[in-house]
Design a protein around this motif. Structure first.
Motif, PDB file in Angstrom:
ATOM      1  N   GLY A  60       0.801  -1.221   0.000  1.00 53.67           N
ATOM      2  CA  GLY A  60       0.000   0.000   0.000  1.00 53.67           C
ATOM      3  C   GLY A  60       0.835   1.273   0.000  1.00 53.67           C
ATOM      4  N   ILE A  61       2.168   1.121   0.106  1.00 55.70           N
ATOM      5  CA  ILE A  61       3.062   2.287   0.192  1.00 55.70           C
ATOM      6  C   ILE A  61       3.887   2.450  -1.087  1.00 55.70           C
ATOM      7  N   PHE A  62       4.320   1.335  -1.646  1.00 53.50           N
ATOM      8  CA  PHE A  62       5.170   1.342  -2.848  1.00 53.50           C
ATOM      9  C   PHE A  62       4.468   0.588  -3.978  1.00 53.50           C
ATOM     10  N   GLY A  63       4.987   0.770  -5.185  1.00 45.15           N
ATOM     11  CA  GLY A  63       4.535  -0.052  -6.303  1.00 45.15           C
ATOM     12  C   GLY A  63       3.249   0.447  -6.939  1.00 45.15           C
ATOM     13  N   SER A  64       2.762  -0.335  -7.898  1.00 39.97           N
ATOM     14  CA  SER A  64       1.660   0.118  -8.749  1.00 39.97           C
ATOM     15  C   SER A  64       0.309   0.149  -8.042  1.00 39.97           C
ATOM     16  N   LYS A  65       0.186  -0.451  -6.859  1.00 38.28           N
ATOM     17  CA  LYS A  65      -1.094  -0.424  -6.137  1.00 38.28           C
ATOM     18  C   LYS A  65      -1.094   0.578  -4.982  1.00 38.28           C
ATOM     19  N   ALA A  66       0.006   1.310  -4.803  1.00 42.26           N
ATOM     20  CA  ALA A  66       0.155   2.186  -3.630  1.00 42.26           C
ATOM     21  C   ALA A  66      -0.988   3.188  -3.526  1.00 42.26           C
ATOM     22  N   GLY A  67      -1.420   3.439  -2.284  1.00 42.07           N
ATOM     23  CA  GLY A  67      -2.494   4.394  -2.015  1.00 42.07           C
ATOM     24  C   GLY A  67      -3.096   4.122  -0.656  1.00 42.07           C
ATOM     25  N   ILE A  68      -3.780   5.106  -0.105  1.00 42.25           N
ATOM     26  CA  ILE A  68      -4.306   4.965   1.248  1.00 42.25           C
ATOM     27  C   ILE A  68      -5.366   3.861   1.335  1.00 42.25           C
ATOM     28  N   ASP A  69      -6.209   3.734   0.307  1.00 40.23           N
ATOM     29  CA  ASP A  69      -7.231   2.682   0.329  1.00 40.23           C
ATOM     30  C   ASP A  69      -6.593   1.293   0.345  1.00 40.23           C
TER      31      ASP A  69
END
Length: 412
Positions: free
Chosen positions: A341-350
């Motif tokens: 959730g912090i790095f990479g292509s899926k990172a984001g608060i959700d």
């Protein structure tokens, strides 16, 4: 799909299966090397029991518990597709698994993963657990707990529908083993002599650091199958990326631990270096297919730092983990899962919150499950060997043999 590509995919998956199997050699060497030689047979026996028992359990019902075929309307929590294994119609054709592998290869690859979770516990409880109690725990935990948790994500269950992501098992394998290890060492207590009267931890050196080093290098090699096989085909672009991110995270994890432990303790500690490599590997496992090389280095390096502080925390809590399994598999497993959730292509608060919910739900389920299993065993058969057995060694008492008979003869 052309037959050649289908065959190539399946051959890669079979090779990955063999690499994951070889990891059990690495786990055995690492555990033996970091513990005392009077318990070598005991540790080897546990490791052999885990892989043989784990495979038979997975054949009997684990595979169909983990991949039950959830359908619309199912809760996505628990379903069972029946006992035994039999290939479904089309299971040997490219129609199965998008041409990545056959149904039989699928079973064996997943079966190799299943035993890994119990191996993590074996290292943490080494040198003091009754082997009968450990064997019963392994049967229940690998047979039931691991496949139920696996079904929630990999089997298409409720965590999968939420968008929880765990590529190759930072949580589903490593933390599942790590939570059980934490519960087990808490209930077992520390080895005799681990903590002095002042409460400070004493080092109990392992008997073969060269063997532990070989174990870590074998595990790193095996991780190419663990993560690389989790692509679930021989896709050239994705498989090669995964192998690169896996290796870079391992190398950075080693460096992170080496630098941190040297600054804190003013010595070049090989065991910290080795566990840092493993921490980096565990940390990248949840998102190895999503990360750039730069992100893999950062994730691995931070995992290595976590190892050093994690080992110190375990000591501070008066818990005794001879091989550092809780720091490596639980702490770095949680870190790797959150890193998606912090790095990479899926990172984001959700995504980060979804990852956190997954960690908390699986953690709670594993703590309660392991607590019940081990609590019942402690109240009935007992968990811990006698003081005399622990001091003289489990090899001679539990197995009636020595791994190094010449050594004992020379002692007399």
């Amino acid at each position: 799909m052309d037959a050649g590509l289908f065959t190539a995919n399946n051959v890669w998956m079979m090779l990955a299966t063999a690499l994951v199997f070889f990891m059990h050699t690495g786990f055995a060497f690492l555990e033996i090397g970091l513990t005392r030689q009077k318990n070598t047979i005991n540790i080897l026996f546990k490791n052999i029991f885990i892989i043989t028992g784990g495979l038979l359990l997975y054949y009997a019902f684990g595979f169909n518990l983990m991949y039950p075929g959830f359908e619309d309307g199912d809760t996505g929590i628990l379903k069972f597709a029946g006992f035994g294994i039999a290939a479904p119609e089309g299971g040997m054709t490219p129609d199965y698994a998008d041409g990545g592998y056959t149904w039989w290869t699928d079973f064996l690859f997943q079966g190799m993963f299943a035993a890994t979770a119990a191996t993590i516990v074996s290292g943490a409880v080494a040198e003091r657990i009754k082997i009968g109690s450990f064997m019963i725990f392994t049967i229940v935990y690998v047979g039931l707990v691991y496949p139920i948790v696996g079904a929630w994500k990999w089997g298409g269950g409720f965590l999968d529908s939420w968008g929880f992501y765990d590529f190759a098992g930072s949580t589903l394998v490593h933390s599942v083993g790590g939570w059980a290890a934490l519960v087990a060492v808490t209930l077992l207590g520390s080895r005799i002599g681990k903590f002095g009267k002042d409460g400070k931890p004493n080092a109990i050196p392992g008997h073969s650091i060269p063997m532990a080093t070989a174990g870590v290098l074998i595990l790193w090699l095996g991780w190419f199958g663990f993560n690389g096989g989790s692509v679930l085909s021989a896709d050239p672009e994705l498989t090669s990326l995964v192998l690169v991110t896996t290796s870079l995270a391992a190398a950075a994890g080693g460096f992170g631990a080496m630098i941190t432990s040297t600054i804190l303790y003013k010595n070049l500690d090989l065991t910290m270096f080795l566990n840092g490599i493993l921490g980096g590997l565990v940390g990248i496992t949840a998102g190895a297919d999503l990360m750039s090389p730069n992100e893999a280095v950062v994730i691995g390096f931070l995992a290595g730092i976590l190892i050093v502080f994690g080992v110190a925390l375990i000591d501070k809590l008066k818990l005794d983990d001879p091989v550092g399994a809780i720091a490596v598999h639980l702490i770095c497993g949680i870190w790797g899962t959150l890193a998606v959730g912090i790095f990479g292509s899926k990172a984001g608060i959700d995504q980060l919150l979804t990852q956190l919910y997954g960690v908390l739900i699986i953690g709670a389920f594993c703590i309660v499950s392991a607590g019940i299993i081990l609590g019942v065993l402690k109240a009935t058969l007992g968990l811990r060997v006698s003081r005399e057995e622990e001091l003289e060694g489990l090899d001679i008492h539990e197995h009636g043999m020595d791994a190094y008979p010449d050594f004992r003869m020379n002692q007399h």
